[in-house]
Design a protein around this motif. Structure first.
Motif, short mmCIF file in Angstrom:
data_model
loop_
_atom_site.label_atom_id
_atom_site.label_comp_id
_atom_site.label_asym_id
_atom_site.label_seq_id
_atom_site.Cartn_x
_atom_site.Cartn_y
_atom_site.Cartn_z
N HIS A 57 0.80 -1.22 0.00
CA HIS A 57 0.00 0.00 0.00
C HIS A 57 0.84 1.29 0.00
N VAL A 58 2.17 1.18 -0.13
CA VAL A 58 3.01 2.38 -0.13
C VAL A 58 3.74 2.54 -1.46
N CYS A 59 4.06 3.78 -1.76
CA CYS A 59 4.73 4.12 -3.02
C CYS A 59 5.92 5.02 -2.73
N ILE A 60 7.02 4.81 -3.46
CA ILE A 60 8.17 5.70 -3.31
C ILE A 60 8.23 6.70 -4.46
N GLY A 61 7.18 6.76 -5.26
CA GLY A 61 7.12 7.75 -6.32
C GLY A 61 7.67 7.23 -7.63
N THR A 62 7.98 8.17 -8.51
CA THR A 62 8.47 7.84 -9.84
C THR A 62 9.98 7.72 -9.81
N THR A 63 10.48 6.63 -10.35
CA THR A 63 11.91 6.33 -10.32
C THR A 63 12.37 5.95 -11.72
N SER A 64 13.54 6.39 -12.10
CA SER A 64 14.06 6.07 -13.43
C SER A 64 14.45 4.60 -13.52
N ALA A 65 14.39 4.07 -14.72
CA ALA A 65 14.81 2.68 -14.95
C ALA A 65 16.29 2.53 -14.62
N TYR A 66 17.07 3.55 -14.89
CA TYR A 66 18.50 3.53 -14.57
C TYR A 66 18.71 3.32 -13.07
N ALA A 67 18.01 4.09 -12.24
CA ALA A 67 18.14 3.96 -10.79
C ALA A 67 17.69 2.58 -10.33
N MET A 68 16.67 2.03 -10.98
CA MET A 68 16.19 0.69 -10.61
C MET A 68 17.24 -0.37 -10.91
N ARG A 69 17.96 -0.22 -12.01
CA ARG A 69 19.00 -1.18 -12.35
C ARG A 69 20.21 -1.08 -11.44
N HIS A 70 20.58 0.16 -11.07
CA HIS A 70 21.85 0.38 -10.38
C HIS A 70 21.73 0.66 -8.88
N ASP A 71 20.53 0.87 -8.38
CA ASP A 71 20.37 1.17 -6.95
C ASP A 71 19.15 0.46 -6.36
N GLY A 72 18.92 -0.76 -6.82
CA GLY A 72 17.76 -1.53 -6.39
C GLY A 72 17.71 -1.76 -4.89
N GLU A 73 18.87 -1.94 -4.25
CA GLU A 73 18.89 -2.20 -2.81
C GLU A 73 18.35 -1.02 -2.03
N THR A 74 18.77 0.17 -2.39
CA THR A 74 18.32 1.37 -1.68
C THR A 74 16.82 1.58 -1.87
N LEU A 75 16.35 1.38 -3.09
CA LEU A 75 14.92 1.54 -3.38
C LEU A 75 14.09 0.52 -2.59
N ALA A 76 14.56 -0.73 -2.57
CA ALA A 76 13.85 -1.78 -1.83
C ALA A 76 13.81 -1.47 -0.34
N LEU A 77 14.91 -1.00 0.19
CA LEU A 77 14.97 -0.64 1.61
C LEU A 77 13.97 0.47 1.94
N ARG A 78 13.89 1.48 1.09
CA ARG A 78 12.92 2.56 1.30
C ARG A 78 11.50 2.03 1.30
N LEU A 79 11.19 1.14 0.34
CA LEU A 79 9.85 0.57 0.26
C LEU A 79 9.49 -0.21 1.52
N VAL A 80 10.38 -1.06 1.96
CA VAL A 80 10.12 -1.91 3.13
C VAL A 80 9.99 -1.06 4.38
N ARG A 81 10.80 -0.04 4.53
CA ARG A 81 10.71 0.86 5.69
C ARG A 81 9.38 1.61 5.71
N LEU A 82 8.98 2.14 4.55
CA LEU A 82 7.70 2.83 4.47
C LEU A 82 6.54 1.90 4.77
N TYR A 83 6.62 0.70 4.24
CA TYR A 83 5.57 -0.30 4.47
C TYR A 83 5.41 -0.57 5.96
N ALA A 84 6.53 -0.73 6.65
CA ALA A 84 6.48 -1.01 8.09
C ALA A 84 5.96 0.21 8.89
N GLU A 85 6.23 1.39 8.39
CA GLU A 85 5.81 2.61 9.09
C GLU A 85 4.33 2.90 8.95
N PHE A 86 3.77 2.57 7.80
CA PHE A 86 2.36 2.88 7.54
C PHE A 86 1.55 1.62 7.45
#
Length: 86
Positions: A57-86
């Protein structure tokens, strides 16, 4: 074009990733981690410059495909943290 990636946790170690164009489903696949879902989506060759990324139920917004390929760990961590918070 901006697509939507929606990741749902089915059970520990099993996630379903759905790629949407508006309300129309473009693709669906299973992965073992949130990071894998993000990276695989970026690498599947959709003609998208970016994705709206949702985890449950949480969104981290719009992210470039480049960032998804090269920084997937950081994006996943943000998603999981937001999910736990809300």
């Amino acid at each position: 074009m901006i697509l939507t990636l929606h990741i749902d946790k089915e059970e520990p170690g099993h996630y379903t990733a759905r790629v949407l164009d508006g309300r129309a489903e473009v693709d669906e696949f299973s992965t073992g981690t949130v990071v894998a879902a993000i990276r695989e989506t970026a690498g599947r060759g959709y003609d998208a410059k970016g994705f709206h990324i949702w985890y449950g139920h949480v969104c981290i917004g719009t992210t470039s495909a480049y960032a998804m390929r090269h920084d997937g760990e950081t994006l996943a961590l943000r998603l999981v943290r937001l999910y736990a918070e809300f």
